[in-house]
Enzyme design. Structure first.
Site, PDB file in Angstrom:
ATOM      1  N   LYS A 219       0.829  -1.216   0.000  1.00 20.53           N
ATOM      2  CA  LYS A 219       0.000   0.000   0.000  1.00 20.53           C
ATOM      3  C   LYS A 219       0.862   1.264   0.000  1.00 20.53           C
ATOM      4  O   LYS A 219       0.622   2.177  -0.790  1.00 20.53           O
ATOM      5  CB  LYS A 219      -0.908  -0.055   1.243  1.00 20.53           C
ATOM      6  CG  LYS A 219      -1.845   1.100   1.420  1.00 20.53           C
ATOM      7  CD  LYS A 219      -2.963   0.752   2.385  1.00 20.53           C
ATOM      8  CE  LYS A 219      -2.592   0.933   3.841  1.00 20.53           C
ATOM      9  NZ  LYS A 219      -2.447   2.342   4.258  1.00 20.53           N
TER      10      LYS A 219
ATOM     11  N   ARG B  79       2.894   5.991  -3.377  1.00 19.58           N
ATOM     12  CA  ARG B  79       4.013   6.816  -3.850  1.00 19.58           C
ATOM     13  C   ARG B  79       4.230   6.636  -5.348  1.00 19.58           C
ATOM     14  O   ARG B  79       4.561   7.593  -6.062  1.00 19.58           O
ATOM     15  CB  ARG B  79       5.277   6.438  -3.088  1.00 19.58           C
ATOM     16  CG  ARG B  79       5.235   6.952  -1.644  1.00 19.58           C
ATOM     17  CD  ARG B  79       6.022   6.071  -0.718  1.00 19.58           C
ATOM     18  NE  ARG B  79       6.175   6.609   0.627  1.00 19.58           N
ATOM     19  CZ  ARG B  79       5.286   6.460   1.607  1.00 19.58           C
ATOM     20  NH1 ARG B  79       4.144   5.806   1.383  1.00 19.58           N
ATOM     21  NH2 ARG B  79       5.514   6.955   2.812  1.00 19.58           N
TER      22      ARG B  79
ATOM     23  N   GLY C 261      -4.916   8.432   5.338  1.00 19.40           N
ATOM     24  CA  GLY C 261      -4.003   9.464   5.823  1.00 19.40           C
ATOM     25  C   GLY C 261      -2.852   9.675   4.855  1.00 19.40           C
ATOM     26  O   GLY C 261      -2.388  10.805   4.671  1.00 19.40           O
TER      27      GLY C 261
ATOM     28  N   ARG D 180      -7.917  13.008  12.506  1.00 16.77           N
ATOM     29  CA  ARG D 180      -6.470  12.763  12.630  1.00 16.77           C
ATOM     30  C   ARG D 180      -5.654  14.058  12.523  1.00 16.77           C
ATOM     31  O   ARG D 180      -6.046  14.978  11.820  1.00 16.77           O
ATOM     32  CB  ARG D 180      -6.030  11.727  11.581  1.00 16.77           C
ATOM     33  CG  ARG D 180      -6.724  10.385  11.852  1.00 16.77           C
ATOM     34  CD  ARG D 180      -6.303   9.314  10.911  1.00 16.77           C
ATOM     35  NE  ARG D 180      -4.898   8.981  11.066  1.00 16.77           N
ATOM     36  CZ  ARG D 180      -4.258   8.120  10.283  1.00 16.77           C
ATOM     37  NH1 ARG D 180      -4.910   7.516   9.300  1.00 16.77           N
ATOM     38  NH2 ARG D 180      -2.999   7.863  10.486  1.00 16.77           N
TER      39      ARG D 180
ATOM     40  N   ASP E  10       2.460  -0.430  11.887  1.00 16.07           N
ATOM     41  CA  ASP E  10       1.177  -0.989  11.426  1.00 16.07           C
ATOM     42  C   ASP E  10       0.986  -2.440  11.869  1.00 16.07           C
ATOM     43  O   ASP E  10      -0.118  -2.978  11.782  1.00 16.07           O
ATOM     44  CB  ASP E  10       1.084  -0.906   9.897  1.00 16.07           C
ATOM     45  CG  ASP E  10       0.932   0.541   9.433  1.00 16.07           C
ATOM     46  OD1 ASP E  10       0.542   1.393  10.256  1.00 16.07           O
ATOM     47  OD2 ASP E  10       1.226   0.817   8.262  1.00 16.07           O
TER      48      ASP E  10
ATOM     49  N   LYS F  12      -4.041   6.825  14.988  1.00 14.48           N
ATOM     50  CA  LYS F  12      -4.216   6.091  13.719  1.00 14.48           C
ATOM     51  C   LYS F  12      -5.705   6.094  13.363  1.00 14.48           C
ATOM     52  O   LYS F  12      -6.452   6.930  13.841  1.00 14.48           O
ATOM     53  CB  LYS F  12      -3.651   4.674  13.858  1.00 14.48           C
ATOM     54  CG  LYS F  12      -2.132   4.648  14.004  1.00 14.48           C
ATOM     55  CD  LYS F  12      -1.455   5.093  12.722  1.00 14.48           C
ATOM     56  CE  LYS F  12       0.061   5.131  12.849  1.00 14.48           C
ATOM     57  NZ  LYS F  12       0.682   5.758  11.681  1.00 14.48           N
TER      58      LYS F  12
ATOM     59  N   ARG G 260      -5.717   2.978  18.539  1.00 14.49           N
ATOM     60  CA  ARG G 260      -5.467   1.528  18.482  1.00 14.49           C
ATOM     61  C   ARG G 260      -5.077   0.954  19.840  1.00 14.49           C
ATOM     62  O   ARG G 260      -5.306  -0.231  20.089  1.00 14.49           O
ATOM     63  CB  ARG G 260      -4.399   1.199  17.427  1.00 14.49           C
ATOM     64  CG  ARG G 260      -4.947   1.330  16.013  1.00 14.49           C
ATOM     65  CD  ARG G 260      -3.952   0.928  14.941  1.00 14.49           C
ATOM     66  NE  ARG G 260      -4.619   0.975  13.635  1.00 14.49           N
ATOM     67  CZ  ARG G 260      -4.005   1.011  12.466  1.00 14.49           C
ATOM     68  NH1 ARG G 260      -2.679   1.028  12.412  1.00 14.49           N
ATOM     69  NH2 ARG G 260      -4.689   1.036  11.342  1.00 14.49           N
TER      70      ARG G 260
HETATM   71  C1  S3P Z   1       2.553   5.135   6.061  1.00 12.79           C
HETATM   72  C2  S3P Z   1       3.210   5.510   7.193  1.00 12.79           C
HETATM   73  C3  S3P Z   1       2.735   5.186   8.542  1.00 12.79           C
HETATM   74  C4  S3P Z   1       1.740   4.045   8.530  1.00 12.79           C
HETATM   75  C5  S3P Z   1       0.712   4.209   7.465  1.00 12.79           C
HETATM   76  C6  S3P Z   1       1.354   4.294   6.090  1.00 12.79           C
HETATM   77  C7  S3P Z   1       3.087   5.581   4.777  1.00 12.79           C
HETATM   78  O1  S3P Z   1       2.126   6.321   9.107  1.00 12.79           O
HETATM   79  O2  S3P Z   1       1.126   3.929   9.784  1.00 12.79           O
HETATM   80  O3  S3P Z   1      -0.185   3.113   7.468  1.00 12.79           O
HETATM   81  O4  S3P Z   1       2.692   5.033   3.729  1.00 12.79           O
HETATM   82  O5  S3P Z   1       3.913   6.491   4.769  1.00 12.79           O
HETATM   83  P1  S3P Z   1       3.006   7.454   9.803  1.00 12.79           P
HETATM   84  O6  S3P Z   1       4.108   7.773   8.914  1.00 12.79           O
HETATM   85  O7  S3P Z   1       2.126   8.644  10.021  1.00 12.79           O
HETATM   86  O8  S3P Z   1       3.438   6.841  11.117  1.00 12.79           O
END
Ligand code: S3P
Length: 449
Positions: A22, A27, A94, A122, A315, A342, A346
């Site tokens: 994911k 990206r 997010g 968030r 995660d 999150k 959690r």
């Molecule tokens: C992610 C970074 C993490 C992770 C999220 C995906 C990413 O969050 O918890 O599921 O793709 O950069 P944070 O960077 O805010 O900790």
């Protein structure tokens, strides 16, 4: 809302793959959209989160074809995005909201980013503050720096910024903004987080400098259009890795899974807990390493998870907490206060659900103390609308006496739409391909027994 019913599962003996990573998928589609021509992305995640990023880039004028599931053709337009006609809905994601905010801050138009109820709670101040230092005009229209975000694009300037929280999303938002800023943008991360953005920039020939926790990117560079193949998502595989690890004699092979070292901390934890874990990287030259994982289960023992390890398995903490409940002794998770912000809180959700299944758990401000090996019993549990809580407790249900019901499991599609099907295969293993070849080619497993 759908319920998921789980019964104690037979011993795992299987070989599986999981859908595309994911984080890397987000990206890949973002940078390909900025590239100077078409890019074919294979192994793209089928998650709802990543589709939110695809829909967002289409709204910004990028043509993205999907000739078959898991393959995208992204027609990059040399960094030229167009004003969206409507607000951009990031759903539950997010990553979509934060990374996109970095890109939109440097455009010449105004956009608004909205999210679902969870995303709208968030924290966005963490990206807003440094983006404003770069010259961005961003307003959080929700209470206390929460979405919706109104972003009026403006000329940006490079800054040097030390991350106050270990967040790859924050780091990446600033690196994407840095692509549109004048001069050099440097992000310093005191604790390393997943490095997919940096690796992807390099792959698309956007030069970065990386040295001792500092990552710099230069403005005005156009990513070179290239095809890219995305490995399987280790964070999705994690649910099955733990399921196999916690069953003495359980045996699981996961093929074509991402093995980037900033993501594999879970493997070290499982080894500490007594499981046998081996990894074989298929092709070390790939920008994102991928390969096969083999896990052999054992009676698990407790461990402590804290410090620098936390961002590299953030995660995986819900499923590792379940592993803690199945292990003998007291498992302690510390320095994980990020879990509170999150998709749901959690820490509270894990504590609540584990207690409902009969485990003894102490909730800490920044983690959990889990007194293991309580015999878990089935219970009616909430997903709290959080995909990883739903999946972690579905796996807990595989070890519980009686039936476990997880309510409101639609959220699982956020990261892992195939989860329920795989769970059914583990429950009724007839059709499964068994894991025949053990990894024997491994000269130096990174996480050996
Ligand atoms: C992610 C970074 C993490 C992770 C999220 C995906 C990413 O969050 O918890 O599921 O793709 O950069 P944070 O960077 O805010 O900790």
């Amino acid at each position: 809302m759908d319920d998921l019913r789980i019964k104690r599962a037979p011993r795992i003996e299987a070989e599986i793959t999981v859908s595309g990573d994911k984080s890397i998928s987000h990206r890949a589609v973002l940078i390909a959209s900025l590239a100077n021509g078409p890019c074919v992305l294979r192994g793209f995640s089928r998650s709802a989160d990543c589709m939110n990023t695809v829909v967002a880039m289409r709204a910004l004028g990028i043509t993205i074809e999907q000739p078959e599931p898991g393959t995208l053709i992204v027609h990059g337009k040399r960094r030229k995005l167009t004003a969206p006609k409507d607000l951009i809905d990031c759903g539950n994601s997010g990553t979509t909201m934060r990374l996109l905010a970095g890109i939109l801050a440097g455009q010449s138009f105004t956009s608004r980013l909205v999210g679902d109820g969870s995303l709208s709670r968030r924290p966005m101040g963490r990206i807003i503050d440094p983006l404003r230092l770069m010259g961005a005009h961003i307003t959080a229209e929700g209470k206390e720096d929460t979405a919706p975000l109104k972003i009026t694009g403006s000329p940006l300037r490079g800054i040097k910024y030390t991350l106050p929280v270990a967040s790859a999303q924050l780091k990446s938002a600033l690196l994407f903004a840095g692509l549109f800023a004048q001069g050099k943008t440097t992000v310093e991360e005191p604790v390393p987080t997943r490095n997919h953005t940096e690796l992807m920039f390099d792959y698309f020939l956007v030069r970065t400098q990386r040295d001792n926790g500092r990552i710099s990117v230069f403005g005005d560079l156009v990513p070179e259009s290239r095809d890219f193949s995305i490995p399987g998502d280790l964070s999705s595989a994690a649910f099955w890795l733990v399921a196999a690890a916690a069953q003495p004699g359980g045996h699981l092979l996961v093929r074509q899974v991402g093995l980037n070292e900033t993501r594999t901390a879970i493997l070290g934890v499982l080894v500490r807990m007594g499981a046998q874990v081996r990894e074989a990287i298929d092709d070390i030259d790939q920008v994102e390493p991928r390969g096969t994982l083999e896990v052999t289960g054992a009676p698990l023992k407790a461990t402590v998870i804290q410090g620098k390890e936390i961002p590299q398995l953030i995660d995986e903490l819900p499923i590792l907490a379940v592993a803690g409940a199945l292990a003998s002794g007291t498992t302690i998770i510390r320095h994980a206060q990020e879990l509170r912000v999150k998709e749901t809180d959690r820490i509270a959700a894990i504590a609540h659900n584990l207690r409902s299944m009969g485990a003894q758990v102490v909730e800490l401000d920044d983690g959990l103390e889990i007194h293991g090996r309580a015999p878990l019993h089935g219970a009616r549990l909430s997903s709290f609308g959080d995909h990883r809580i739903a999946m972690a407790f579905a796996v807990a249900g595989m070890f519980a006496e009686g039936e476990t019901v997880i309510q409101d499991v639609g959220c699982v599609a956020t990261s892992y739409p195939g989860f329920e099907k795989m769970l059914n295969e583990f429950a009724n293993p007839k059709g499964f391909r068994t894991a025949t070849p053990v990894i024997s080619s491994l000269a130096h497993p990174r996480h050996g027994e």
